[in-house]
Design an enzyme around this catalytic site. Structure first.
Site, PDB file in Angstrom:
ATOM      1  CB  SER A 145      42.175  40.357  34.209  1.00 55.09           C
ATOM      2  OG  SER A 145      42.581  39.142  34.095  1.00 55.09           O
ATOM      3  CG  HIS A 166      37.986  37.188  34.640  1.00 50.51           C
ATOM      4  ND1 HIS A 166      37.990  37.715  36.075  1.00 50.51           N
ATOM      5  CD2 HIS A 166      39.163  37.044  34.337  1.00 50.51           C
ATOM      6  CE1 HIS A 166      39.219  37.755  36.344  1.00 50.51           C
ATOM      7  NE2 HIS A 166      40.051  37.584  35.262  1.00 50.51           N
ATOM      8  CD  GLU A 178      35.148  38.868  38.442  1.00 49.69           C
ATOM      9  OE1 GLU A 178      35.247  39.547  39.465  1.00 49.69           O
ATOM     10  OE2 GLU A 178      36.049  38.813  37.740  1.00 49.69           O
ATOM     11  CG  ASN A 217      41.662  40.837  38.892  1.00 49.06           C
ATOM     12  OD1 ASN A 217      42.318  40.404  39.311  1.00 49.06           O
ATOM     13  ND2 ASN A 217      41.334  40.418  37.579  1.00 49.06           N
TER      14      ASN A 217
HETATM   15  N1  LIG Z   1      47.282  34.676  34.798  1.00 49.58           N
HETATM   16  C1  LIG Z   1      46.018  34.785  35.640  1.00 49.58           C
HETATM   17  O1  LIG Z   1      46.064  34.501  37.054  1.00 49.58           O
HETATM   18  C2  LIG Z   1      44.799  35.352  35.092  1.00 49.58           C
HETATM   19  C3  LIG Z   1      43.635  34.923  35.699  1.00 49.58           C
HETATM   20  C4  LIG Z   1      42.334  35.397  35.162  1.00 49.58           C
HETATM   21  C5  LIG Z   1      42.297  35.913  33.818  1.00 49.58           C
HETATM   22  N2  LIG Z   1      43.589  36.266  33.132  1.00 49.58           N
HETATM   23  C6  LIG Z   1      43.451  36.564  31.653  1.00 49.58           C
HETATM   24  O2  LIG Z   1      43.692  35.559  30.890  1.00 49.58           O
HETATM   25  C7  LIG Z   1      44.345  35.933  29.703  1.00 49.58           C
HETATM   26  C8  LIG Z   1      45.402  35.181  29.533  1.00 49.58           C
HETATM   27  O3  LIG Z   1      46.450  35.187  30.649  1.00 49.58           O
HETATM   28  P1  LIG Z   1      47.422  34.105  31.073  1.00 49.58           P
HETATM   29  O4  LIG Z   1      47.865  33.980  32.228  1.00 49.58           O
HETATM   30  O5  LIG Z   1      47.130  32.563  30.336  1.00 49.58           O
HETATM   31  O6  LIG Z   1      48.724  34.480  29.882  1.00 49.58           O
HETATM   32  P2  LIG Z   1      49.954  33.620  29.388  1.00 49.58           P
HETATM   33  O7  LIG Z   1      51.077  34.634  29.011  1.00 49.58           O
HETATM   34  O8  LIG Z   1      50.256  32.547  30.184  1.00 49.58           O
HETATM   35  O9  LIG Z   1      49.217  33.219  27.858  1.00 49.58           O
HETATM   36  C9  LIG Z   1      48.820  33.956  27.061  1.00 49.58           C
HETATM   37  C10 LIG Z   1      49.088  33.023  25.737  1.00 49.58           C
HETATM   38  O10 LIG Z   1      48.488  33.751  24.375  1.00 49.58           O
HETATM   39  C11 LIG Z   1      49.232  33.282  23.438  1.00 49.58           C
HETATM   40  N3  LIG Z   1      48.958  34.350  22.254  1.00 49.58           N
HETATM   41  C12 LIG Z   1      49.107  35.598  22.306  1.00 49.58           C
HETATM   42  N4  LIG Z   1      48.676  36.274  21.097  1.00 49.58           N
HETATM   43  C13 LIG Z   1      48.114  35.259  20.482  1.00 49.58           C
HETATM   44  C14 LIG Z   1      47.149  35.185  19.353  1.00 49.58           C
HETATM   45  N5  LIG Z   1      47.128  36.246  18.721  1.00 49.58           N
HETATM   46  N6  LIG Z   1      46.487  34.025  18.939  1.00 49.58           N
HETATM   47  C15 LIG Z   1      46.625  32.776  19.820  1.00 49.58           C
HETATM   48  N7  LIG Z   1      47.423  32.956  21.036  1.00 49.58           N
HETATM   49  C16 LIG Z   1      47.968  34.015  21.328  1.00 49.58           C
HETATM   50  C17 LIG Z   1      50.597  33.310  23.848  1.00 49.58           C
HETATM   51  O11 LIG Z   1      51.477  32.559  23.151  1.00 49.58           O
HETATM   52  C18 LIG Z   1      50.405  32.632  25.207  1.00 49.58           C
HETATM   53  O12 LIG Z   1      50.629  31.481  25.181  1.00 49.58           O
HETATM   54  C19 LIG Z   1      44.680  37.576  30.097  1.00 49.58           C
HETATM   55  O13 LIG Z   1      43.672  38.216  29.320  1.00 49.58           O
HETATM   56  C20 LIG Z   1      44.523  37.611  31.465  1.00 49.58           C
HETATM   57  O14 LIG Z   1      44.364  38.775  31.939  1.00 49.58           O
HETATM   58  C21 LIG Z   1      44.734  35.695  33.718  1.00 49.58           C
END
Ligand SMILES: NC(=O)c1ccc[n+]([C@@H]2O[C@H](COP(=O)([O-])OP(=O)(O)OC[C@H]3O[C@@H](n4cnc5c(N)ncnc54)[C@H](O)[C@@H]3O)[C@@H](O)[C@H]2O)c1
Length: 310
Positions: A145, A166, A178, A217
């Site tokens: 993000s 994204h 995005e 964002n």
């Molecule tokens: N939550 C949102 O609304 C949102 C929206 C758009 C983008 N994002 C982006 O998406 C990404 C993930 O966010 P999320 O909300 O899914 O987080 P989350 O905490 O729900 O999930 C992250 C996952 O990554 C896994 N992980 C960590 N290290 C790892 C590795 N080395 N190999 C494999 N898996 C690994 C964790 O076990 C976890 O299950 C971030 O970069 C975030 O900025 C989030």
């Protein structure tokens, strides 16, 4: 079900009973998704429902099982609501496989990284992907993000093939994606990514420059931080802040509920990256947000944030 033509470059992708389109898949048939949290599970679902073969990676067997359950439940709910037929649901499940070993990503045409918003963790993953993915024109994408894409690109030996893709939360429902080319991203990578996301996955794409927060964002995070500051300073209760924006501005969800949905750790990390980039006070995370993250009150995914969830 997707049907292949002779050269394997054209296929019929069935999004639902209502849409059937024939498109070039720009050579992308095998997708890898790294991370099966909220976003990784959603992205894997979108890809599998669109006819692509998807391999999902997590850190441990336990995390993988949690992610797989999240994904299977989400597909089941979509079928219950009539968004896809039982047959399509089963076909999507058949296209999904799971691993804890990134070495299994060797044959992937497109990898989308969706792990926690941490630059070091993401950089290490891109270094590993660069070593293991053998297809010379594979696209390596991040769902970050806020982390500069160019930093992930230069961690690889193929910076022209790295791009930001994204998605929004929940990925199977939100129509926007995005696309963020880094300074190093090649035109061919941008075109192919745009094609896959727009034509195969059926999302609406917008392009943004590689600046922390991109478009959505950059607008959303200062708003969420303002709501948290307002709550922290006691100007209004959490319910009144959320009702204010839901009933007064017709937002589908108030800012504190939305912060809980996104994940407070993610909101804090994105704010920190944006603050580091621009040094604007409006991007500075308020102390309450940081304390809630420290306490493990990460929002809906942890069962508690500004609200509690069963
Ligand atoms: N939550 C949102 O609304 C949102 C929206 C758009 C983008 N994002 C982006 O998406 C990404 C993930 O966010 P999320 O909300 O899914 O987080 P989350 O905490 O729900 O999930 C992250 C996952 O990554 C896994 N992980 C960590 N290290 C790892 C590795 N080395 N190999 C494999 N898996 C690994 C964790 O076990 C976890 O299950 C971030 O970069 C975030 O900025 C989030």
């Amino acid at each position: 079900m997707p049907s292949h033509t002779g050269d394997g470059l054209l296929r019929t992708v069935k999004f639902s009973e209502r849409h059937e389109v024939t498109e070039s898949v720009a050579g992308v048939e095998r997708v890898g998704v790294v991370g099966c949290g909220q976003m990784g599970a959603g992205i894997a679902e979108v890809c599998a429902r669109s006819g692509l073969e998807v391999l999902v990676a997590e850190t441990t067997g336990e995390a993988l099982e949690i992610g797989r359950t999240r994904l299977v439940n989400s597909l089941g709910k979509a079928a219950d609501r009539g968004k896809l037929s039982r047959q399509e649901c089963d076909a999507a499940l058949e296209r999904l496989t799971f691993t804890t070993d990134l070495g299994d990503f060797a044959d992937r045409d497109l990898v989308i990284e969706a792990v926690i918003e941490n630059e070091q963790v993401k950089t290490e993953i891109f270094q590993v992907l660069d070593q293991v993915v053998t297809r010379p024109d594979a696209i390596l994408a991040s769902n970050t993000s806020s982390i500069p894409l160019v930093k992930l690109a230069v961690a690889t030996s193929r910076p022209d093939q790295v791009i930001g893709i994204h998605f929004f939360n929940p990925a199977p429902i939100q129509r926007l994606v995005e696309l963020i080319p880094a300074l190093t991203t090649g035109e061919e990578t941008i075109k192919r990514a745009e094609h896959v996301v727009g034509q195969v996955l059926g999302k609406h794409t917008i392009r943004a420059q590689d600046r922390s927060g991109f478009v959505v964002n950059a607008l959303l995070i200062p708003y969420l931080l303002s709501a948290i500051r307002m709550f922290e300073s006691g100007i209004a209760s959490r319910e009144d802040i959320d009702n204010g924006m839901e009933l007064g501005c017709a937002h589908p969800m108030g800012p504190l509920k939305l912060a809980d949905l996104i994940g407070l750790d993610t909101v804090a990390s994105v704010a920190d990256s944006m603050y580091t980039e621009f040094k604007e006070p409006l991007y500075a995370a308020p102390p309450l947000l940081q304390r809630m993250v420290d306490a493990g009150r990460l929002g809906r995914k942890a069962g508690a944030g500004f609200y509690t969830y069963s």
